[in-house]
Design an enzyme around this catalytic site. Structure first.
Site, PDB file in Angstrom:
ATOM      1  N   GLU A  10      -6.265 -34.564   5.552  1.00 57.49           N
ATOM      2  CA  GLU A  10      -5.997 -33.785   4.342  1.00 57.49           C
ATOM      3  C   GLU A  10      -4.643 -33.086   4.325  1.00 57.49           C
ATOM      4  O   GLU A  10      -4.549 -31.922   3.922  1.00 57.49           O
ATOM      5  CB  GLU A  10      -7.115 -32.750   4.179  1.00 57.49           C
TER       6      GLU A  10
ATOM      7  N   HIS B  68     -13.367 -36.565  -0.205  1.00 63.02           N
ATOM      8  CA  HIS B  68     -13.419 -35.664   0.949  1.00 63.02           C
ATOM      9  C   HIS B  68     -12.062 -34.991   1.177  1.00 63.02           C
ATOM     10  O   HIS B  68     -11.970 -33.766   1.265  1.00 63.02           O
ATOM     11  CB  HIS B  68     -13.850 -36.456   2.188  1.00 63.02           C
ATOM     12  N   GLU B  69     -11.022 -35.793   1.248  1.00 60.93           N
ATOM     13  CA  GLU B  69      -9.700 -35.208   1.545  1.00 60.93           C
ATOM     14  C   GLU B  69      -9.236 -34.312   0.392  1.00 60.93           C
ATOM     15  O   GLU B  69      -8.620 -33.276   0.611  1.00 60.93           O
ATOM     16  CB  GLU B  69      -8.673 -36.307   1.855  1.00 60.93           C
TER      17      GLU B  69
ATOM     18  N   GLU C 187     -15.036 -28.570   7.560  1.00 64.12           N
ATOM     19  CA  GLU C 187     -15.657 -29.881   7.318  1.00 64.12           C
ATOM     20  C   GLU C 187     -17.009 -29.798   6.601  1.00 64.12           C
ATOM     21  O   GLU C 187     -17.351 -30.685   5.818  1.00 64.12           O
ATOM     22  CB  GLU C 187     -15.788 -30.663   8.624  1.00 64.12           C
TER      23      GLU C 187
ATOM     24  N   HIS D  83     -10.799 -30.943   0.628  1.00 68.48           N
ATOM     25  CA  HIS D  83     -10.147 -30.057   1.605  1.00 68.48           C
ATOM     26  C   HIS D  83      -9.076 -29.172   0.954  1.00 68.48           C
ATOM     27  O   HIS D  83      -8.690 -28.157   1.525  1.00 68.48           O
ATOM     28  CB  HIS D  83      -9.488 -30.878   2.713  1.00 68.48           C
TER      29      HIS D  83
ATOM     30  N   TYR E  49     -19.754 -31.504  10.059  1.00 70.10           N
ATOM     31  CA  TYR E  49     -19.733 -32.213   8.772  1.00 70.10           C
ATOM     32  C   TYR E  49     -21.090 -32.146   8.082  1.00 70.10           C
ATOM     33  O   TYR E  49     -21.218 -31.649   6.973  1.00 70.10           O
ATOM     34  CB  TYR E  49     -19.374 -33.691   8.968  1.00 70.10           C
TER      35      TYR E  49
ATOM     36  N   ASP F 283     -11.001 -31.377  19.788  1.00 74.83           N
ATOM     37  CA  ASP F 283     -11.413 -32.564  19.030  1.00 74.83           C
ATOM     38  C   ASP F 283     -12.890 -32.878  19.239  1.00 74.83           C
ATOM     39  O   ASP F 283     -13.532 -33.497  18.385  1.00 74.83           O
ATOM     40  CB  ASP F 283     -10.567 -33.787  19.425  1.00 74.83           C
TER      41      ASP F 283
HETATM   42  N1  BES Z   1      -9.655 -33.458   8.993  1.00 72.37           N
HETATM   43  C1  BES Z   1     -10.410 -34.632   9.175  1.00 72.37           C
HETATM   44  C2  BES Z   1      -9.840 -35.566  10.200  1.00 72.37           C
HETATM   45  C3  BES Z   1      -9.671 -34.967  11.585  1.00 72.37           C
HETATM   46  C4  BES Z   1     -10.673 -34.238  12.180  1.00 72.37           C
HETATM   47  C5  BES Z   1      -8.495 -35.171  12.270  1.00 72.37           C
HETATM   48  C6  BES Z   1     -10.485 -33.710  13.447  1.00 72.37           C
HETATM   49  C7  BES Z   1      -8.314 -34.639  13.534  1.00 72.37           C
HETATM   50  C8  BES Z   1      -9.318 -33.908  14.125  1.00 72.37           C
HETATM   51  C9  BES Z   1     -10.598 -35.396   7.870  1.00 72.37           C
HETATM   52  O1  BES Z   1     -10.703 -34.588   6.746  1.00 72.37           O
HETATM   53  C10 BES Z   1     -11.905 -36.125   7.961  1.00 72.37           C
HETATM   54  O2  BES Z   1     -12.891 -35.472   8.083  1.00 72.37           O
HETATM   55  N2  BES Z   1     -11.880 -37.446   7.895  1.00 72.37           N
HETATM   56  C11 BES Z   1     -13.058 -38.257   7.966  1.00 72.37           C
HETATM   57  C12 BES Z   1     -13.492 -38.658   6.589  1.00 72.37           C
HETATM   58  C13 BES Z   1     -14.816 -38.300   6.146  1.00 72.37           C
HETATM   59  C14 BES Z   1     -15.230 -38.726   4.795  1.00 72.37           C
HETATM   60  C15 BES Z   1     -15.849 -37.747   6.993  1.00 72.37           C
HETATM   61  C16 BES Z   1     -12.704 -39.512   8.740  1.00 72.37           C
HETATM   62  O3  BES Z   1     -11.546 -39.649   9.144  1.00 72.37           O
HETATM   63  O4  BES Z   1     -13.560 -40.348   8.951  1.00 72.37           O
HETATM   64 ZN    ZN Z   2     -12.524 -33.521   6.697  1.00 70.28          ZN
END
Ligand code: BES
Ligand code: ZN
Length: 622
Positions: A292, A316-317, A339, A320, A403, A395
């Site tokens: 995002e 989703h993005e 999330e 955010h 989520y 992470d």
């Molecule tokens: N912010 C996250 C991606 C992320 C999380 C990057 C933790 C680094 C560390 C992004 O918004 C996200 O949640 N992406 C998901 C998409 C979703 C619809 C659940 C993905 O990448 O799968």
């Molecule tokens: Zn996210």
């Protein structure tokens, strides 16, 4: 009484006690962040000016970062920043109108946190300027050779700062508790264009020098940059898409409903506060579905399925922009504030744009993913929304728990208070905390005052505490039911009972979600001729839809269906999206196919992002 129940009660007792204390304003200004060296409780970085040259040959960024400081503690004589694999050439401080060189030291390197960079501050210092260069191994940058791009002619570079990788490409206070504005001048080879998570000159001229301005204060994990041979297509007035030319038209078509998502979001939760919402489609080695980055969401090309079936990631993005970017988790102990809220908002928007049935299907799929993952999380504390005070790697906090458990907590509140009360509450929450980084306790206090106390007797405080601080699945977890999925389950059962030829299953009009439900619900010990029958009827092994292909590969590996070997090899080499490849390598290792996995990985690894490489090195070393 079960062990889990005991922990729950212990946690509740501790936290109910903590909450009885008066609201703690201090928490908002300087929470603990065990993943940062920065002394942001003494000195805060308020603005950054970057001046960087992008050196593709050397795989490095080189130049300077000028940090504008705010003294919180007037006595502070040092500024401590985060850094990781940076070469620091010199540091200057601006005091009493004069720039002068000032001493600095780099601390010992920690494999996770990198190095502290401690800078002496002469009296009255208002700015420091750091001259530096990044390492080719910078964990937050990916450098692609021309042959790793679709165009094949030009190199490509992109950043991924979340969670703690911004420090590998700029010295800064790498904690979500600190917000700063930024400006940047980026020099690139003349034929490429540079983009950042900010406003930019949009004159379309490729002249090797680009200017960026981010006037809203953001946390470091939202600082982003990408450089490549990119084209742009407008989708609507403030929405557009950048991509390599081979895919830019398909991307504009796939994401053409983004303006509807924007309208739905704004109607529910107030104005979009970031100006433009552009999308950048990255090469397939991008390790996430989406990221995002403000004004410039990064997306994986695996979303371009041709039928808009995976657009929930765009929703989703975009969500955010309210949950996460506008109101930000102050520490990586509570990613649910980003999330969970986002997944909830995403789903509300999907309901408006695509209808209730699709939104419910997505809830059901998400919940199943959360419950399935829980079994594999060893430390129960990592299944609570608020994570323990210490854990190994930020992470790791990003399981389905923040989520989906976060989303279902919001759904629980929505059901309890009704949309008439909950929607305005959430809208006012985004407004109240706009451009702030907050803790779960800040949220809790706001919830109590603005929803619970105004509607007494609806939800007990202990129930809220269980949702936030206890591990596992709360008793009050909503149970969405999809009639469409019930029908899929019936069809699967009938087919398994042996009375139907797959061609006669009536799947012609199935959308991706129905296929996922069907495949995920197949028994692990499906017979080989059943695997073959499905594959020859529906070509699942070579599905162009990455989600369907992934689900099918997972099931095939579990059941020992070897026809997937070659398509799976191609998939693993082409796609670098972590959500797919981590689980596939894990499953290969679990099912006794580590040698084959290592062979494929050897070929695929150079195309994976450094974050993905590190993770898979670990999976295959075990
Ligand atoms: N912010 C996250 C991606 C992320 C999380 C990057 C933790 C680094 C560390 C992004 O918004 C996200 O949640 N992406 C998901 C998409 C979703 C619809 C659940 C993905 O990448 O799968
Ligand atoms: Zn996210």
């Amino acid at each position: 009484m079960t062990f889990l129940r005991l922990i729950t009660i212990a946690v509740l007792v501790v936290f109910t006690a903590a909450c009885a204390e008066p609201p703690d304003q201090q928490t908002r200004s300087a929470p603990e962040d065990i993943f940062s060296y920065a002394n942001f409780d003494q000195v805060t970085v308020r603005h950054i000016d970057l001046d960087l040259e992008v050196l593709f040959e050397e795989k490095a960024l080189e130049g300077s970062a000028e940090l504008t400081l705010e003294m919180v503690d007037g006595e502070a004589s040092q500024l401590v920043l985060d850094s990781r694999d940076l070469t620091i050439y010199a540091v200057e401080a601006l005091a009493a109108g004069l720039w002068r060189e000032t001493p600095f030291t780099l601390g010992q390197r920690d494999p996770l946190l990198g190095q502290s960079l401690t800078i002496d501050l002469p009296e009255e210092t208002s700015k420091v300027r750091i001259f530096y260069r990044t390492s080719p191994e910078a964990s937050g940058l990916m450098w692609l050779a021309p042959e790793q791009t679709a165009g094949g002619k030009h190199p490509f570079m992109f950043s991924q700062s979340q969670t703690i990788h911004a420090r590998s490409w700029a010295p800064l206070q790498d904690t979500p508790a600190v917000r700063f504005t930024y400006r940047a001048t980026i020099r690139t080879p003349a034929e490429l264009i540079a983009l950042m998570s900010s406003a930019q000159d949009r004159d379309g001229v490729r002249d090797g020098e680009y200017f960026f301005d981010m006037p809203q204060a953001i946390p470091s994990y939202l600082m982003a940059i990408a450089v490549g041979d990119l084209e742009f297509r407008e989708i609507s007035g403030n929405i557009g898409v950048y991509a390599e030319s081979y895919i830019v038209d398909a991307a504009a078509e796939e994401f053409s409903e983004t303006p509807l998502m924007m309208a739905a979001n704004e109607a529910l939760y107030g104005p979009y506060r970031w100006g433009r919402f552009d999308i950048l489609v990255l090469p397939p080695s991008f390790p996430f579905g989406g990221m995002e980055n403000p004004r410039l969401t990064f997306l994986t090309p695996t979303l371009i399925a041709g039928d808009k079936s995976l657009t929930n990631v765009v929703a989703h993005e975009l969500a955010h922009s309210w949950a996460g970017n506008q109101v930000t988790n102050a520490t990586w102990r509570e990613p649910w504030l980003n999330e969970g809220f986002t997944s909830y908002v995403e789903n509300r928007v999907m309901e408006v744009v695509y209808g209730r049935e699709r939104a419910v299907m997505e809830q059901v799929l998400s919940k199943a993913g959360w419950l399935a993952e829980l079994a594999g999380i060893e430390d129960p504390a990592m299944t609570a929304l608020v994570l323990p005070a210490e854990f190994a790697n930020p992470d790791e906090g990003f399981s389905n728990v923040p989520y989906v458990k976060g989303q279902f907590f919001m759904m629980f509140l929505e059901e309890a208070y009704g949309r008439e009360a909950f929607d305005p509450f959430l809208k006012s929450y985004f407004d109240h905390f706009a451009f702030q980084s907050i803790t779960t306790e800040d949220f809790l206090e706001y919830l109590k005052e603005n929803l619970m106390d105004k509607n007494p007797g609806v939800v007990e405080q202990t129930v809220i505490m269980e949702w936030l601080y206890a591990p596992g699945v709360p008793a009050t977890t909503p149970s969405p039911a999809s009639e469409v999925f019930d029908r899929v389950d019936e069809i699967r059962a009938a087919w398994l009972a042996g009375d139907l030829d797959p061609a006669g299953l009536g799947t012609d009009a199935w959308i991706t979600h129905e296929w996922l439900r069907f495949i995920n619900g197949l028994p692990g010990d499906l017979a080989m001729d059943q695997f073959r029958a499905l594959d020859s009827a529906f070509a699942l092994s070579v599905s162009a839809n990455a989600e369907i292909a992934f689900a099918w590969y997972m099931k095939s590996l579990e059941g020992g269906y070897d026809k997937v070997t070659e398509p799976l090899r191609a998939f693993l080499i082409r796609v670098g999206r972590g959500k797919f490849i981590y689980r596939l390598y894990e499953r290969l290792a679990e099912t006794g196919q580590k040698d084959w996995a290592l062979e494929v990985y050897k070929e695929a690894r150079p195309g994976y992002h450094p974050i993905a490489q590190a993770r898979i090195d670990g999976i295959l070393a075990e």
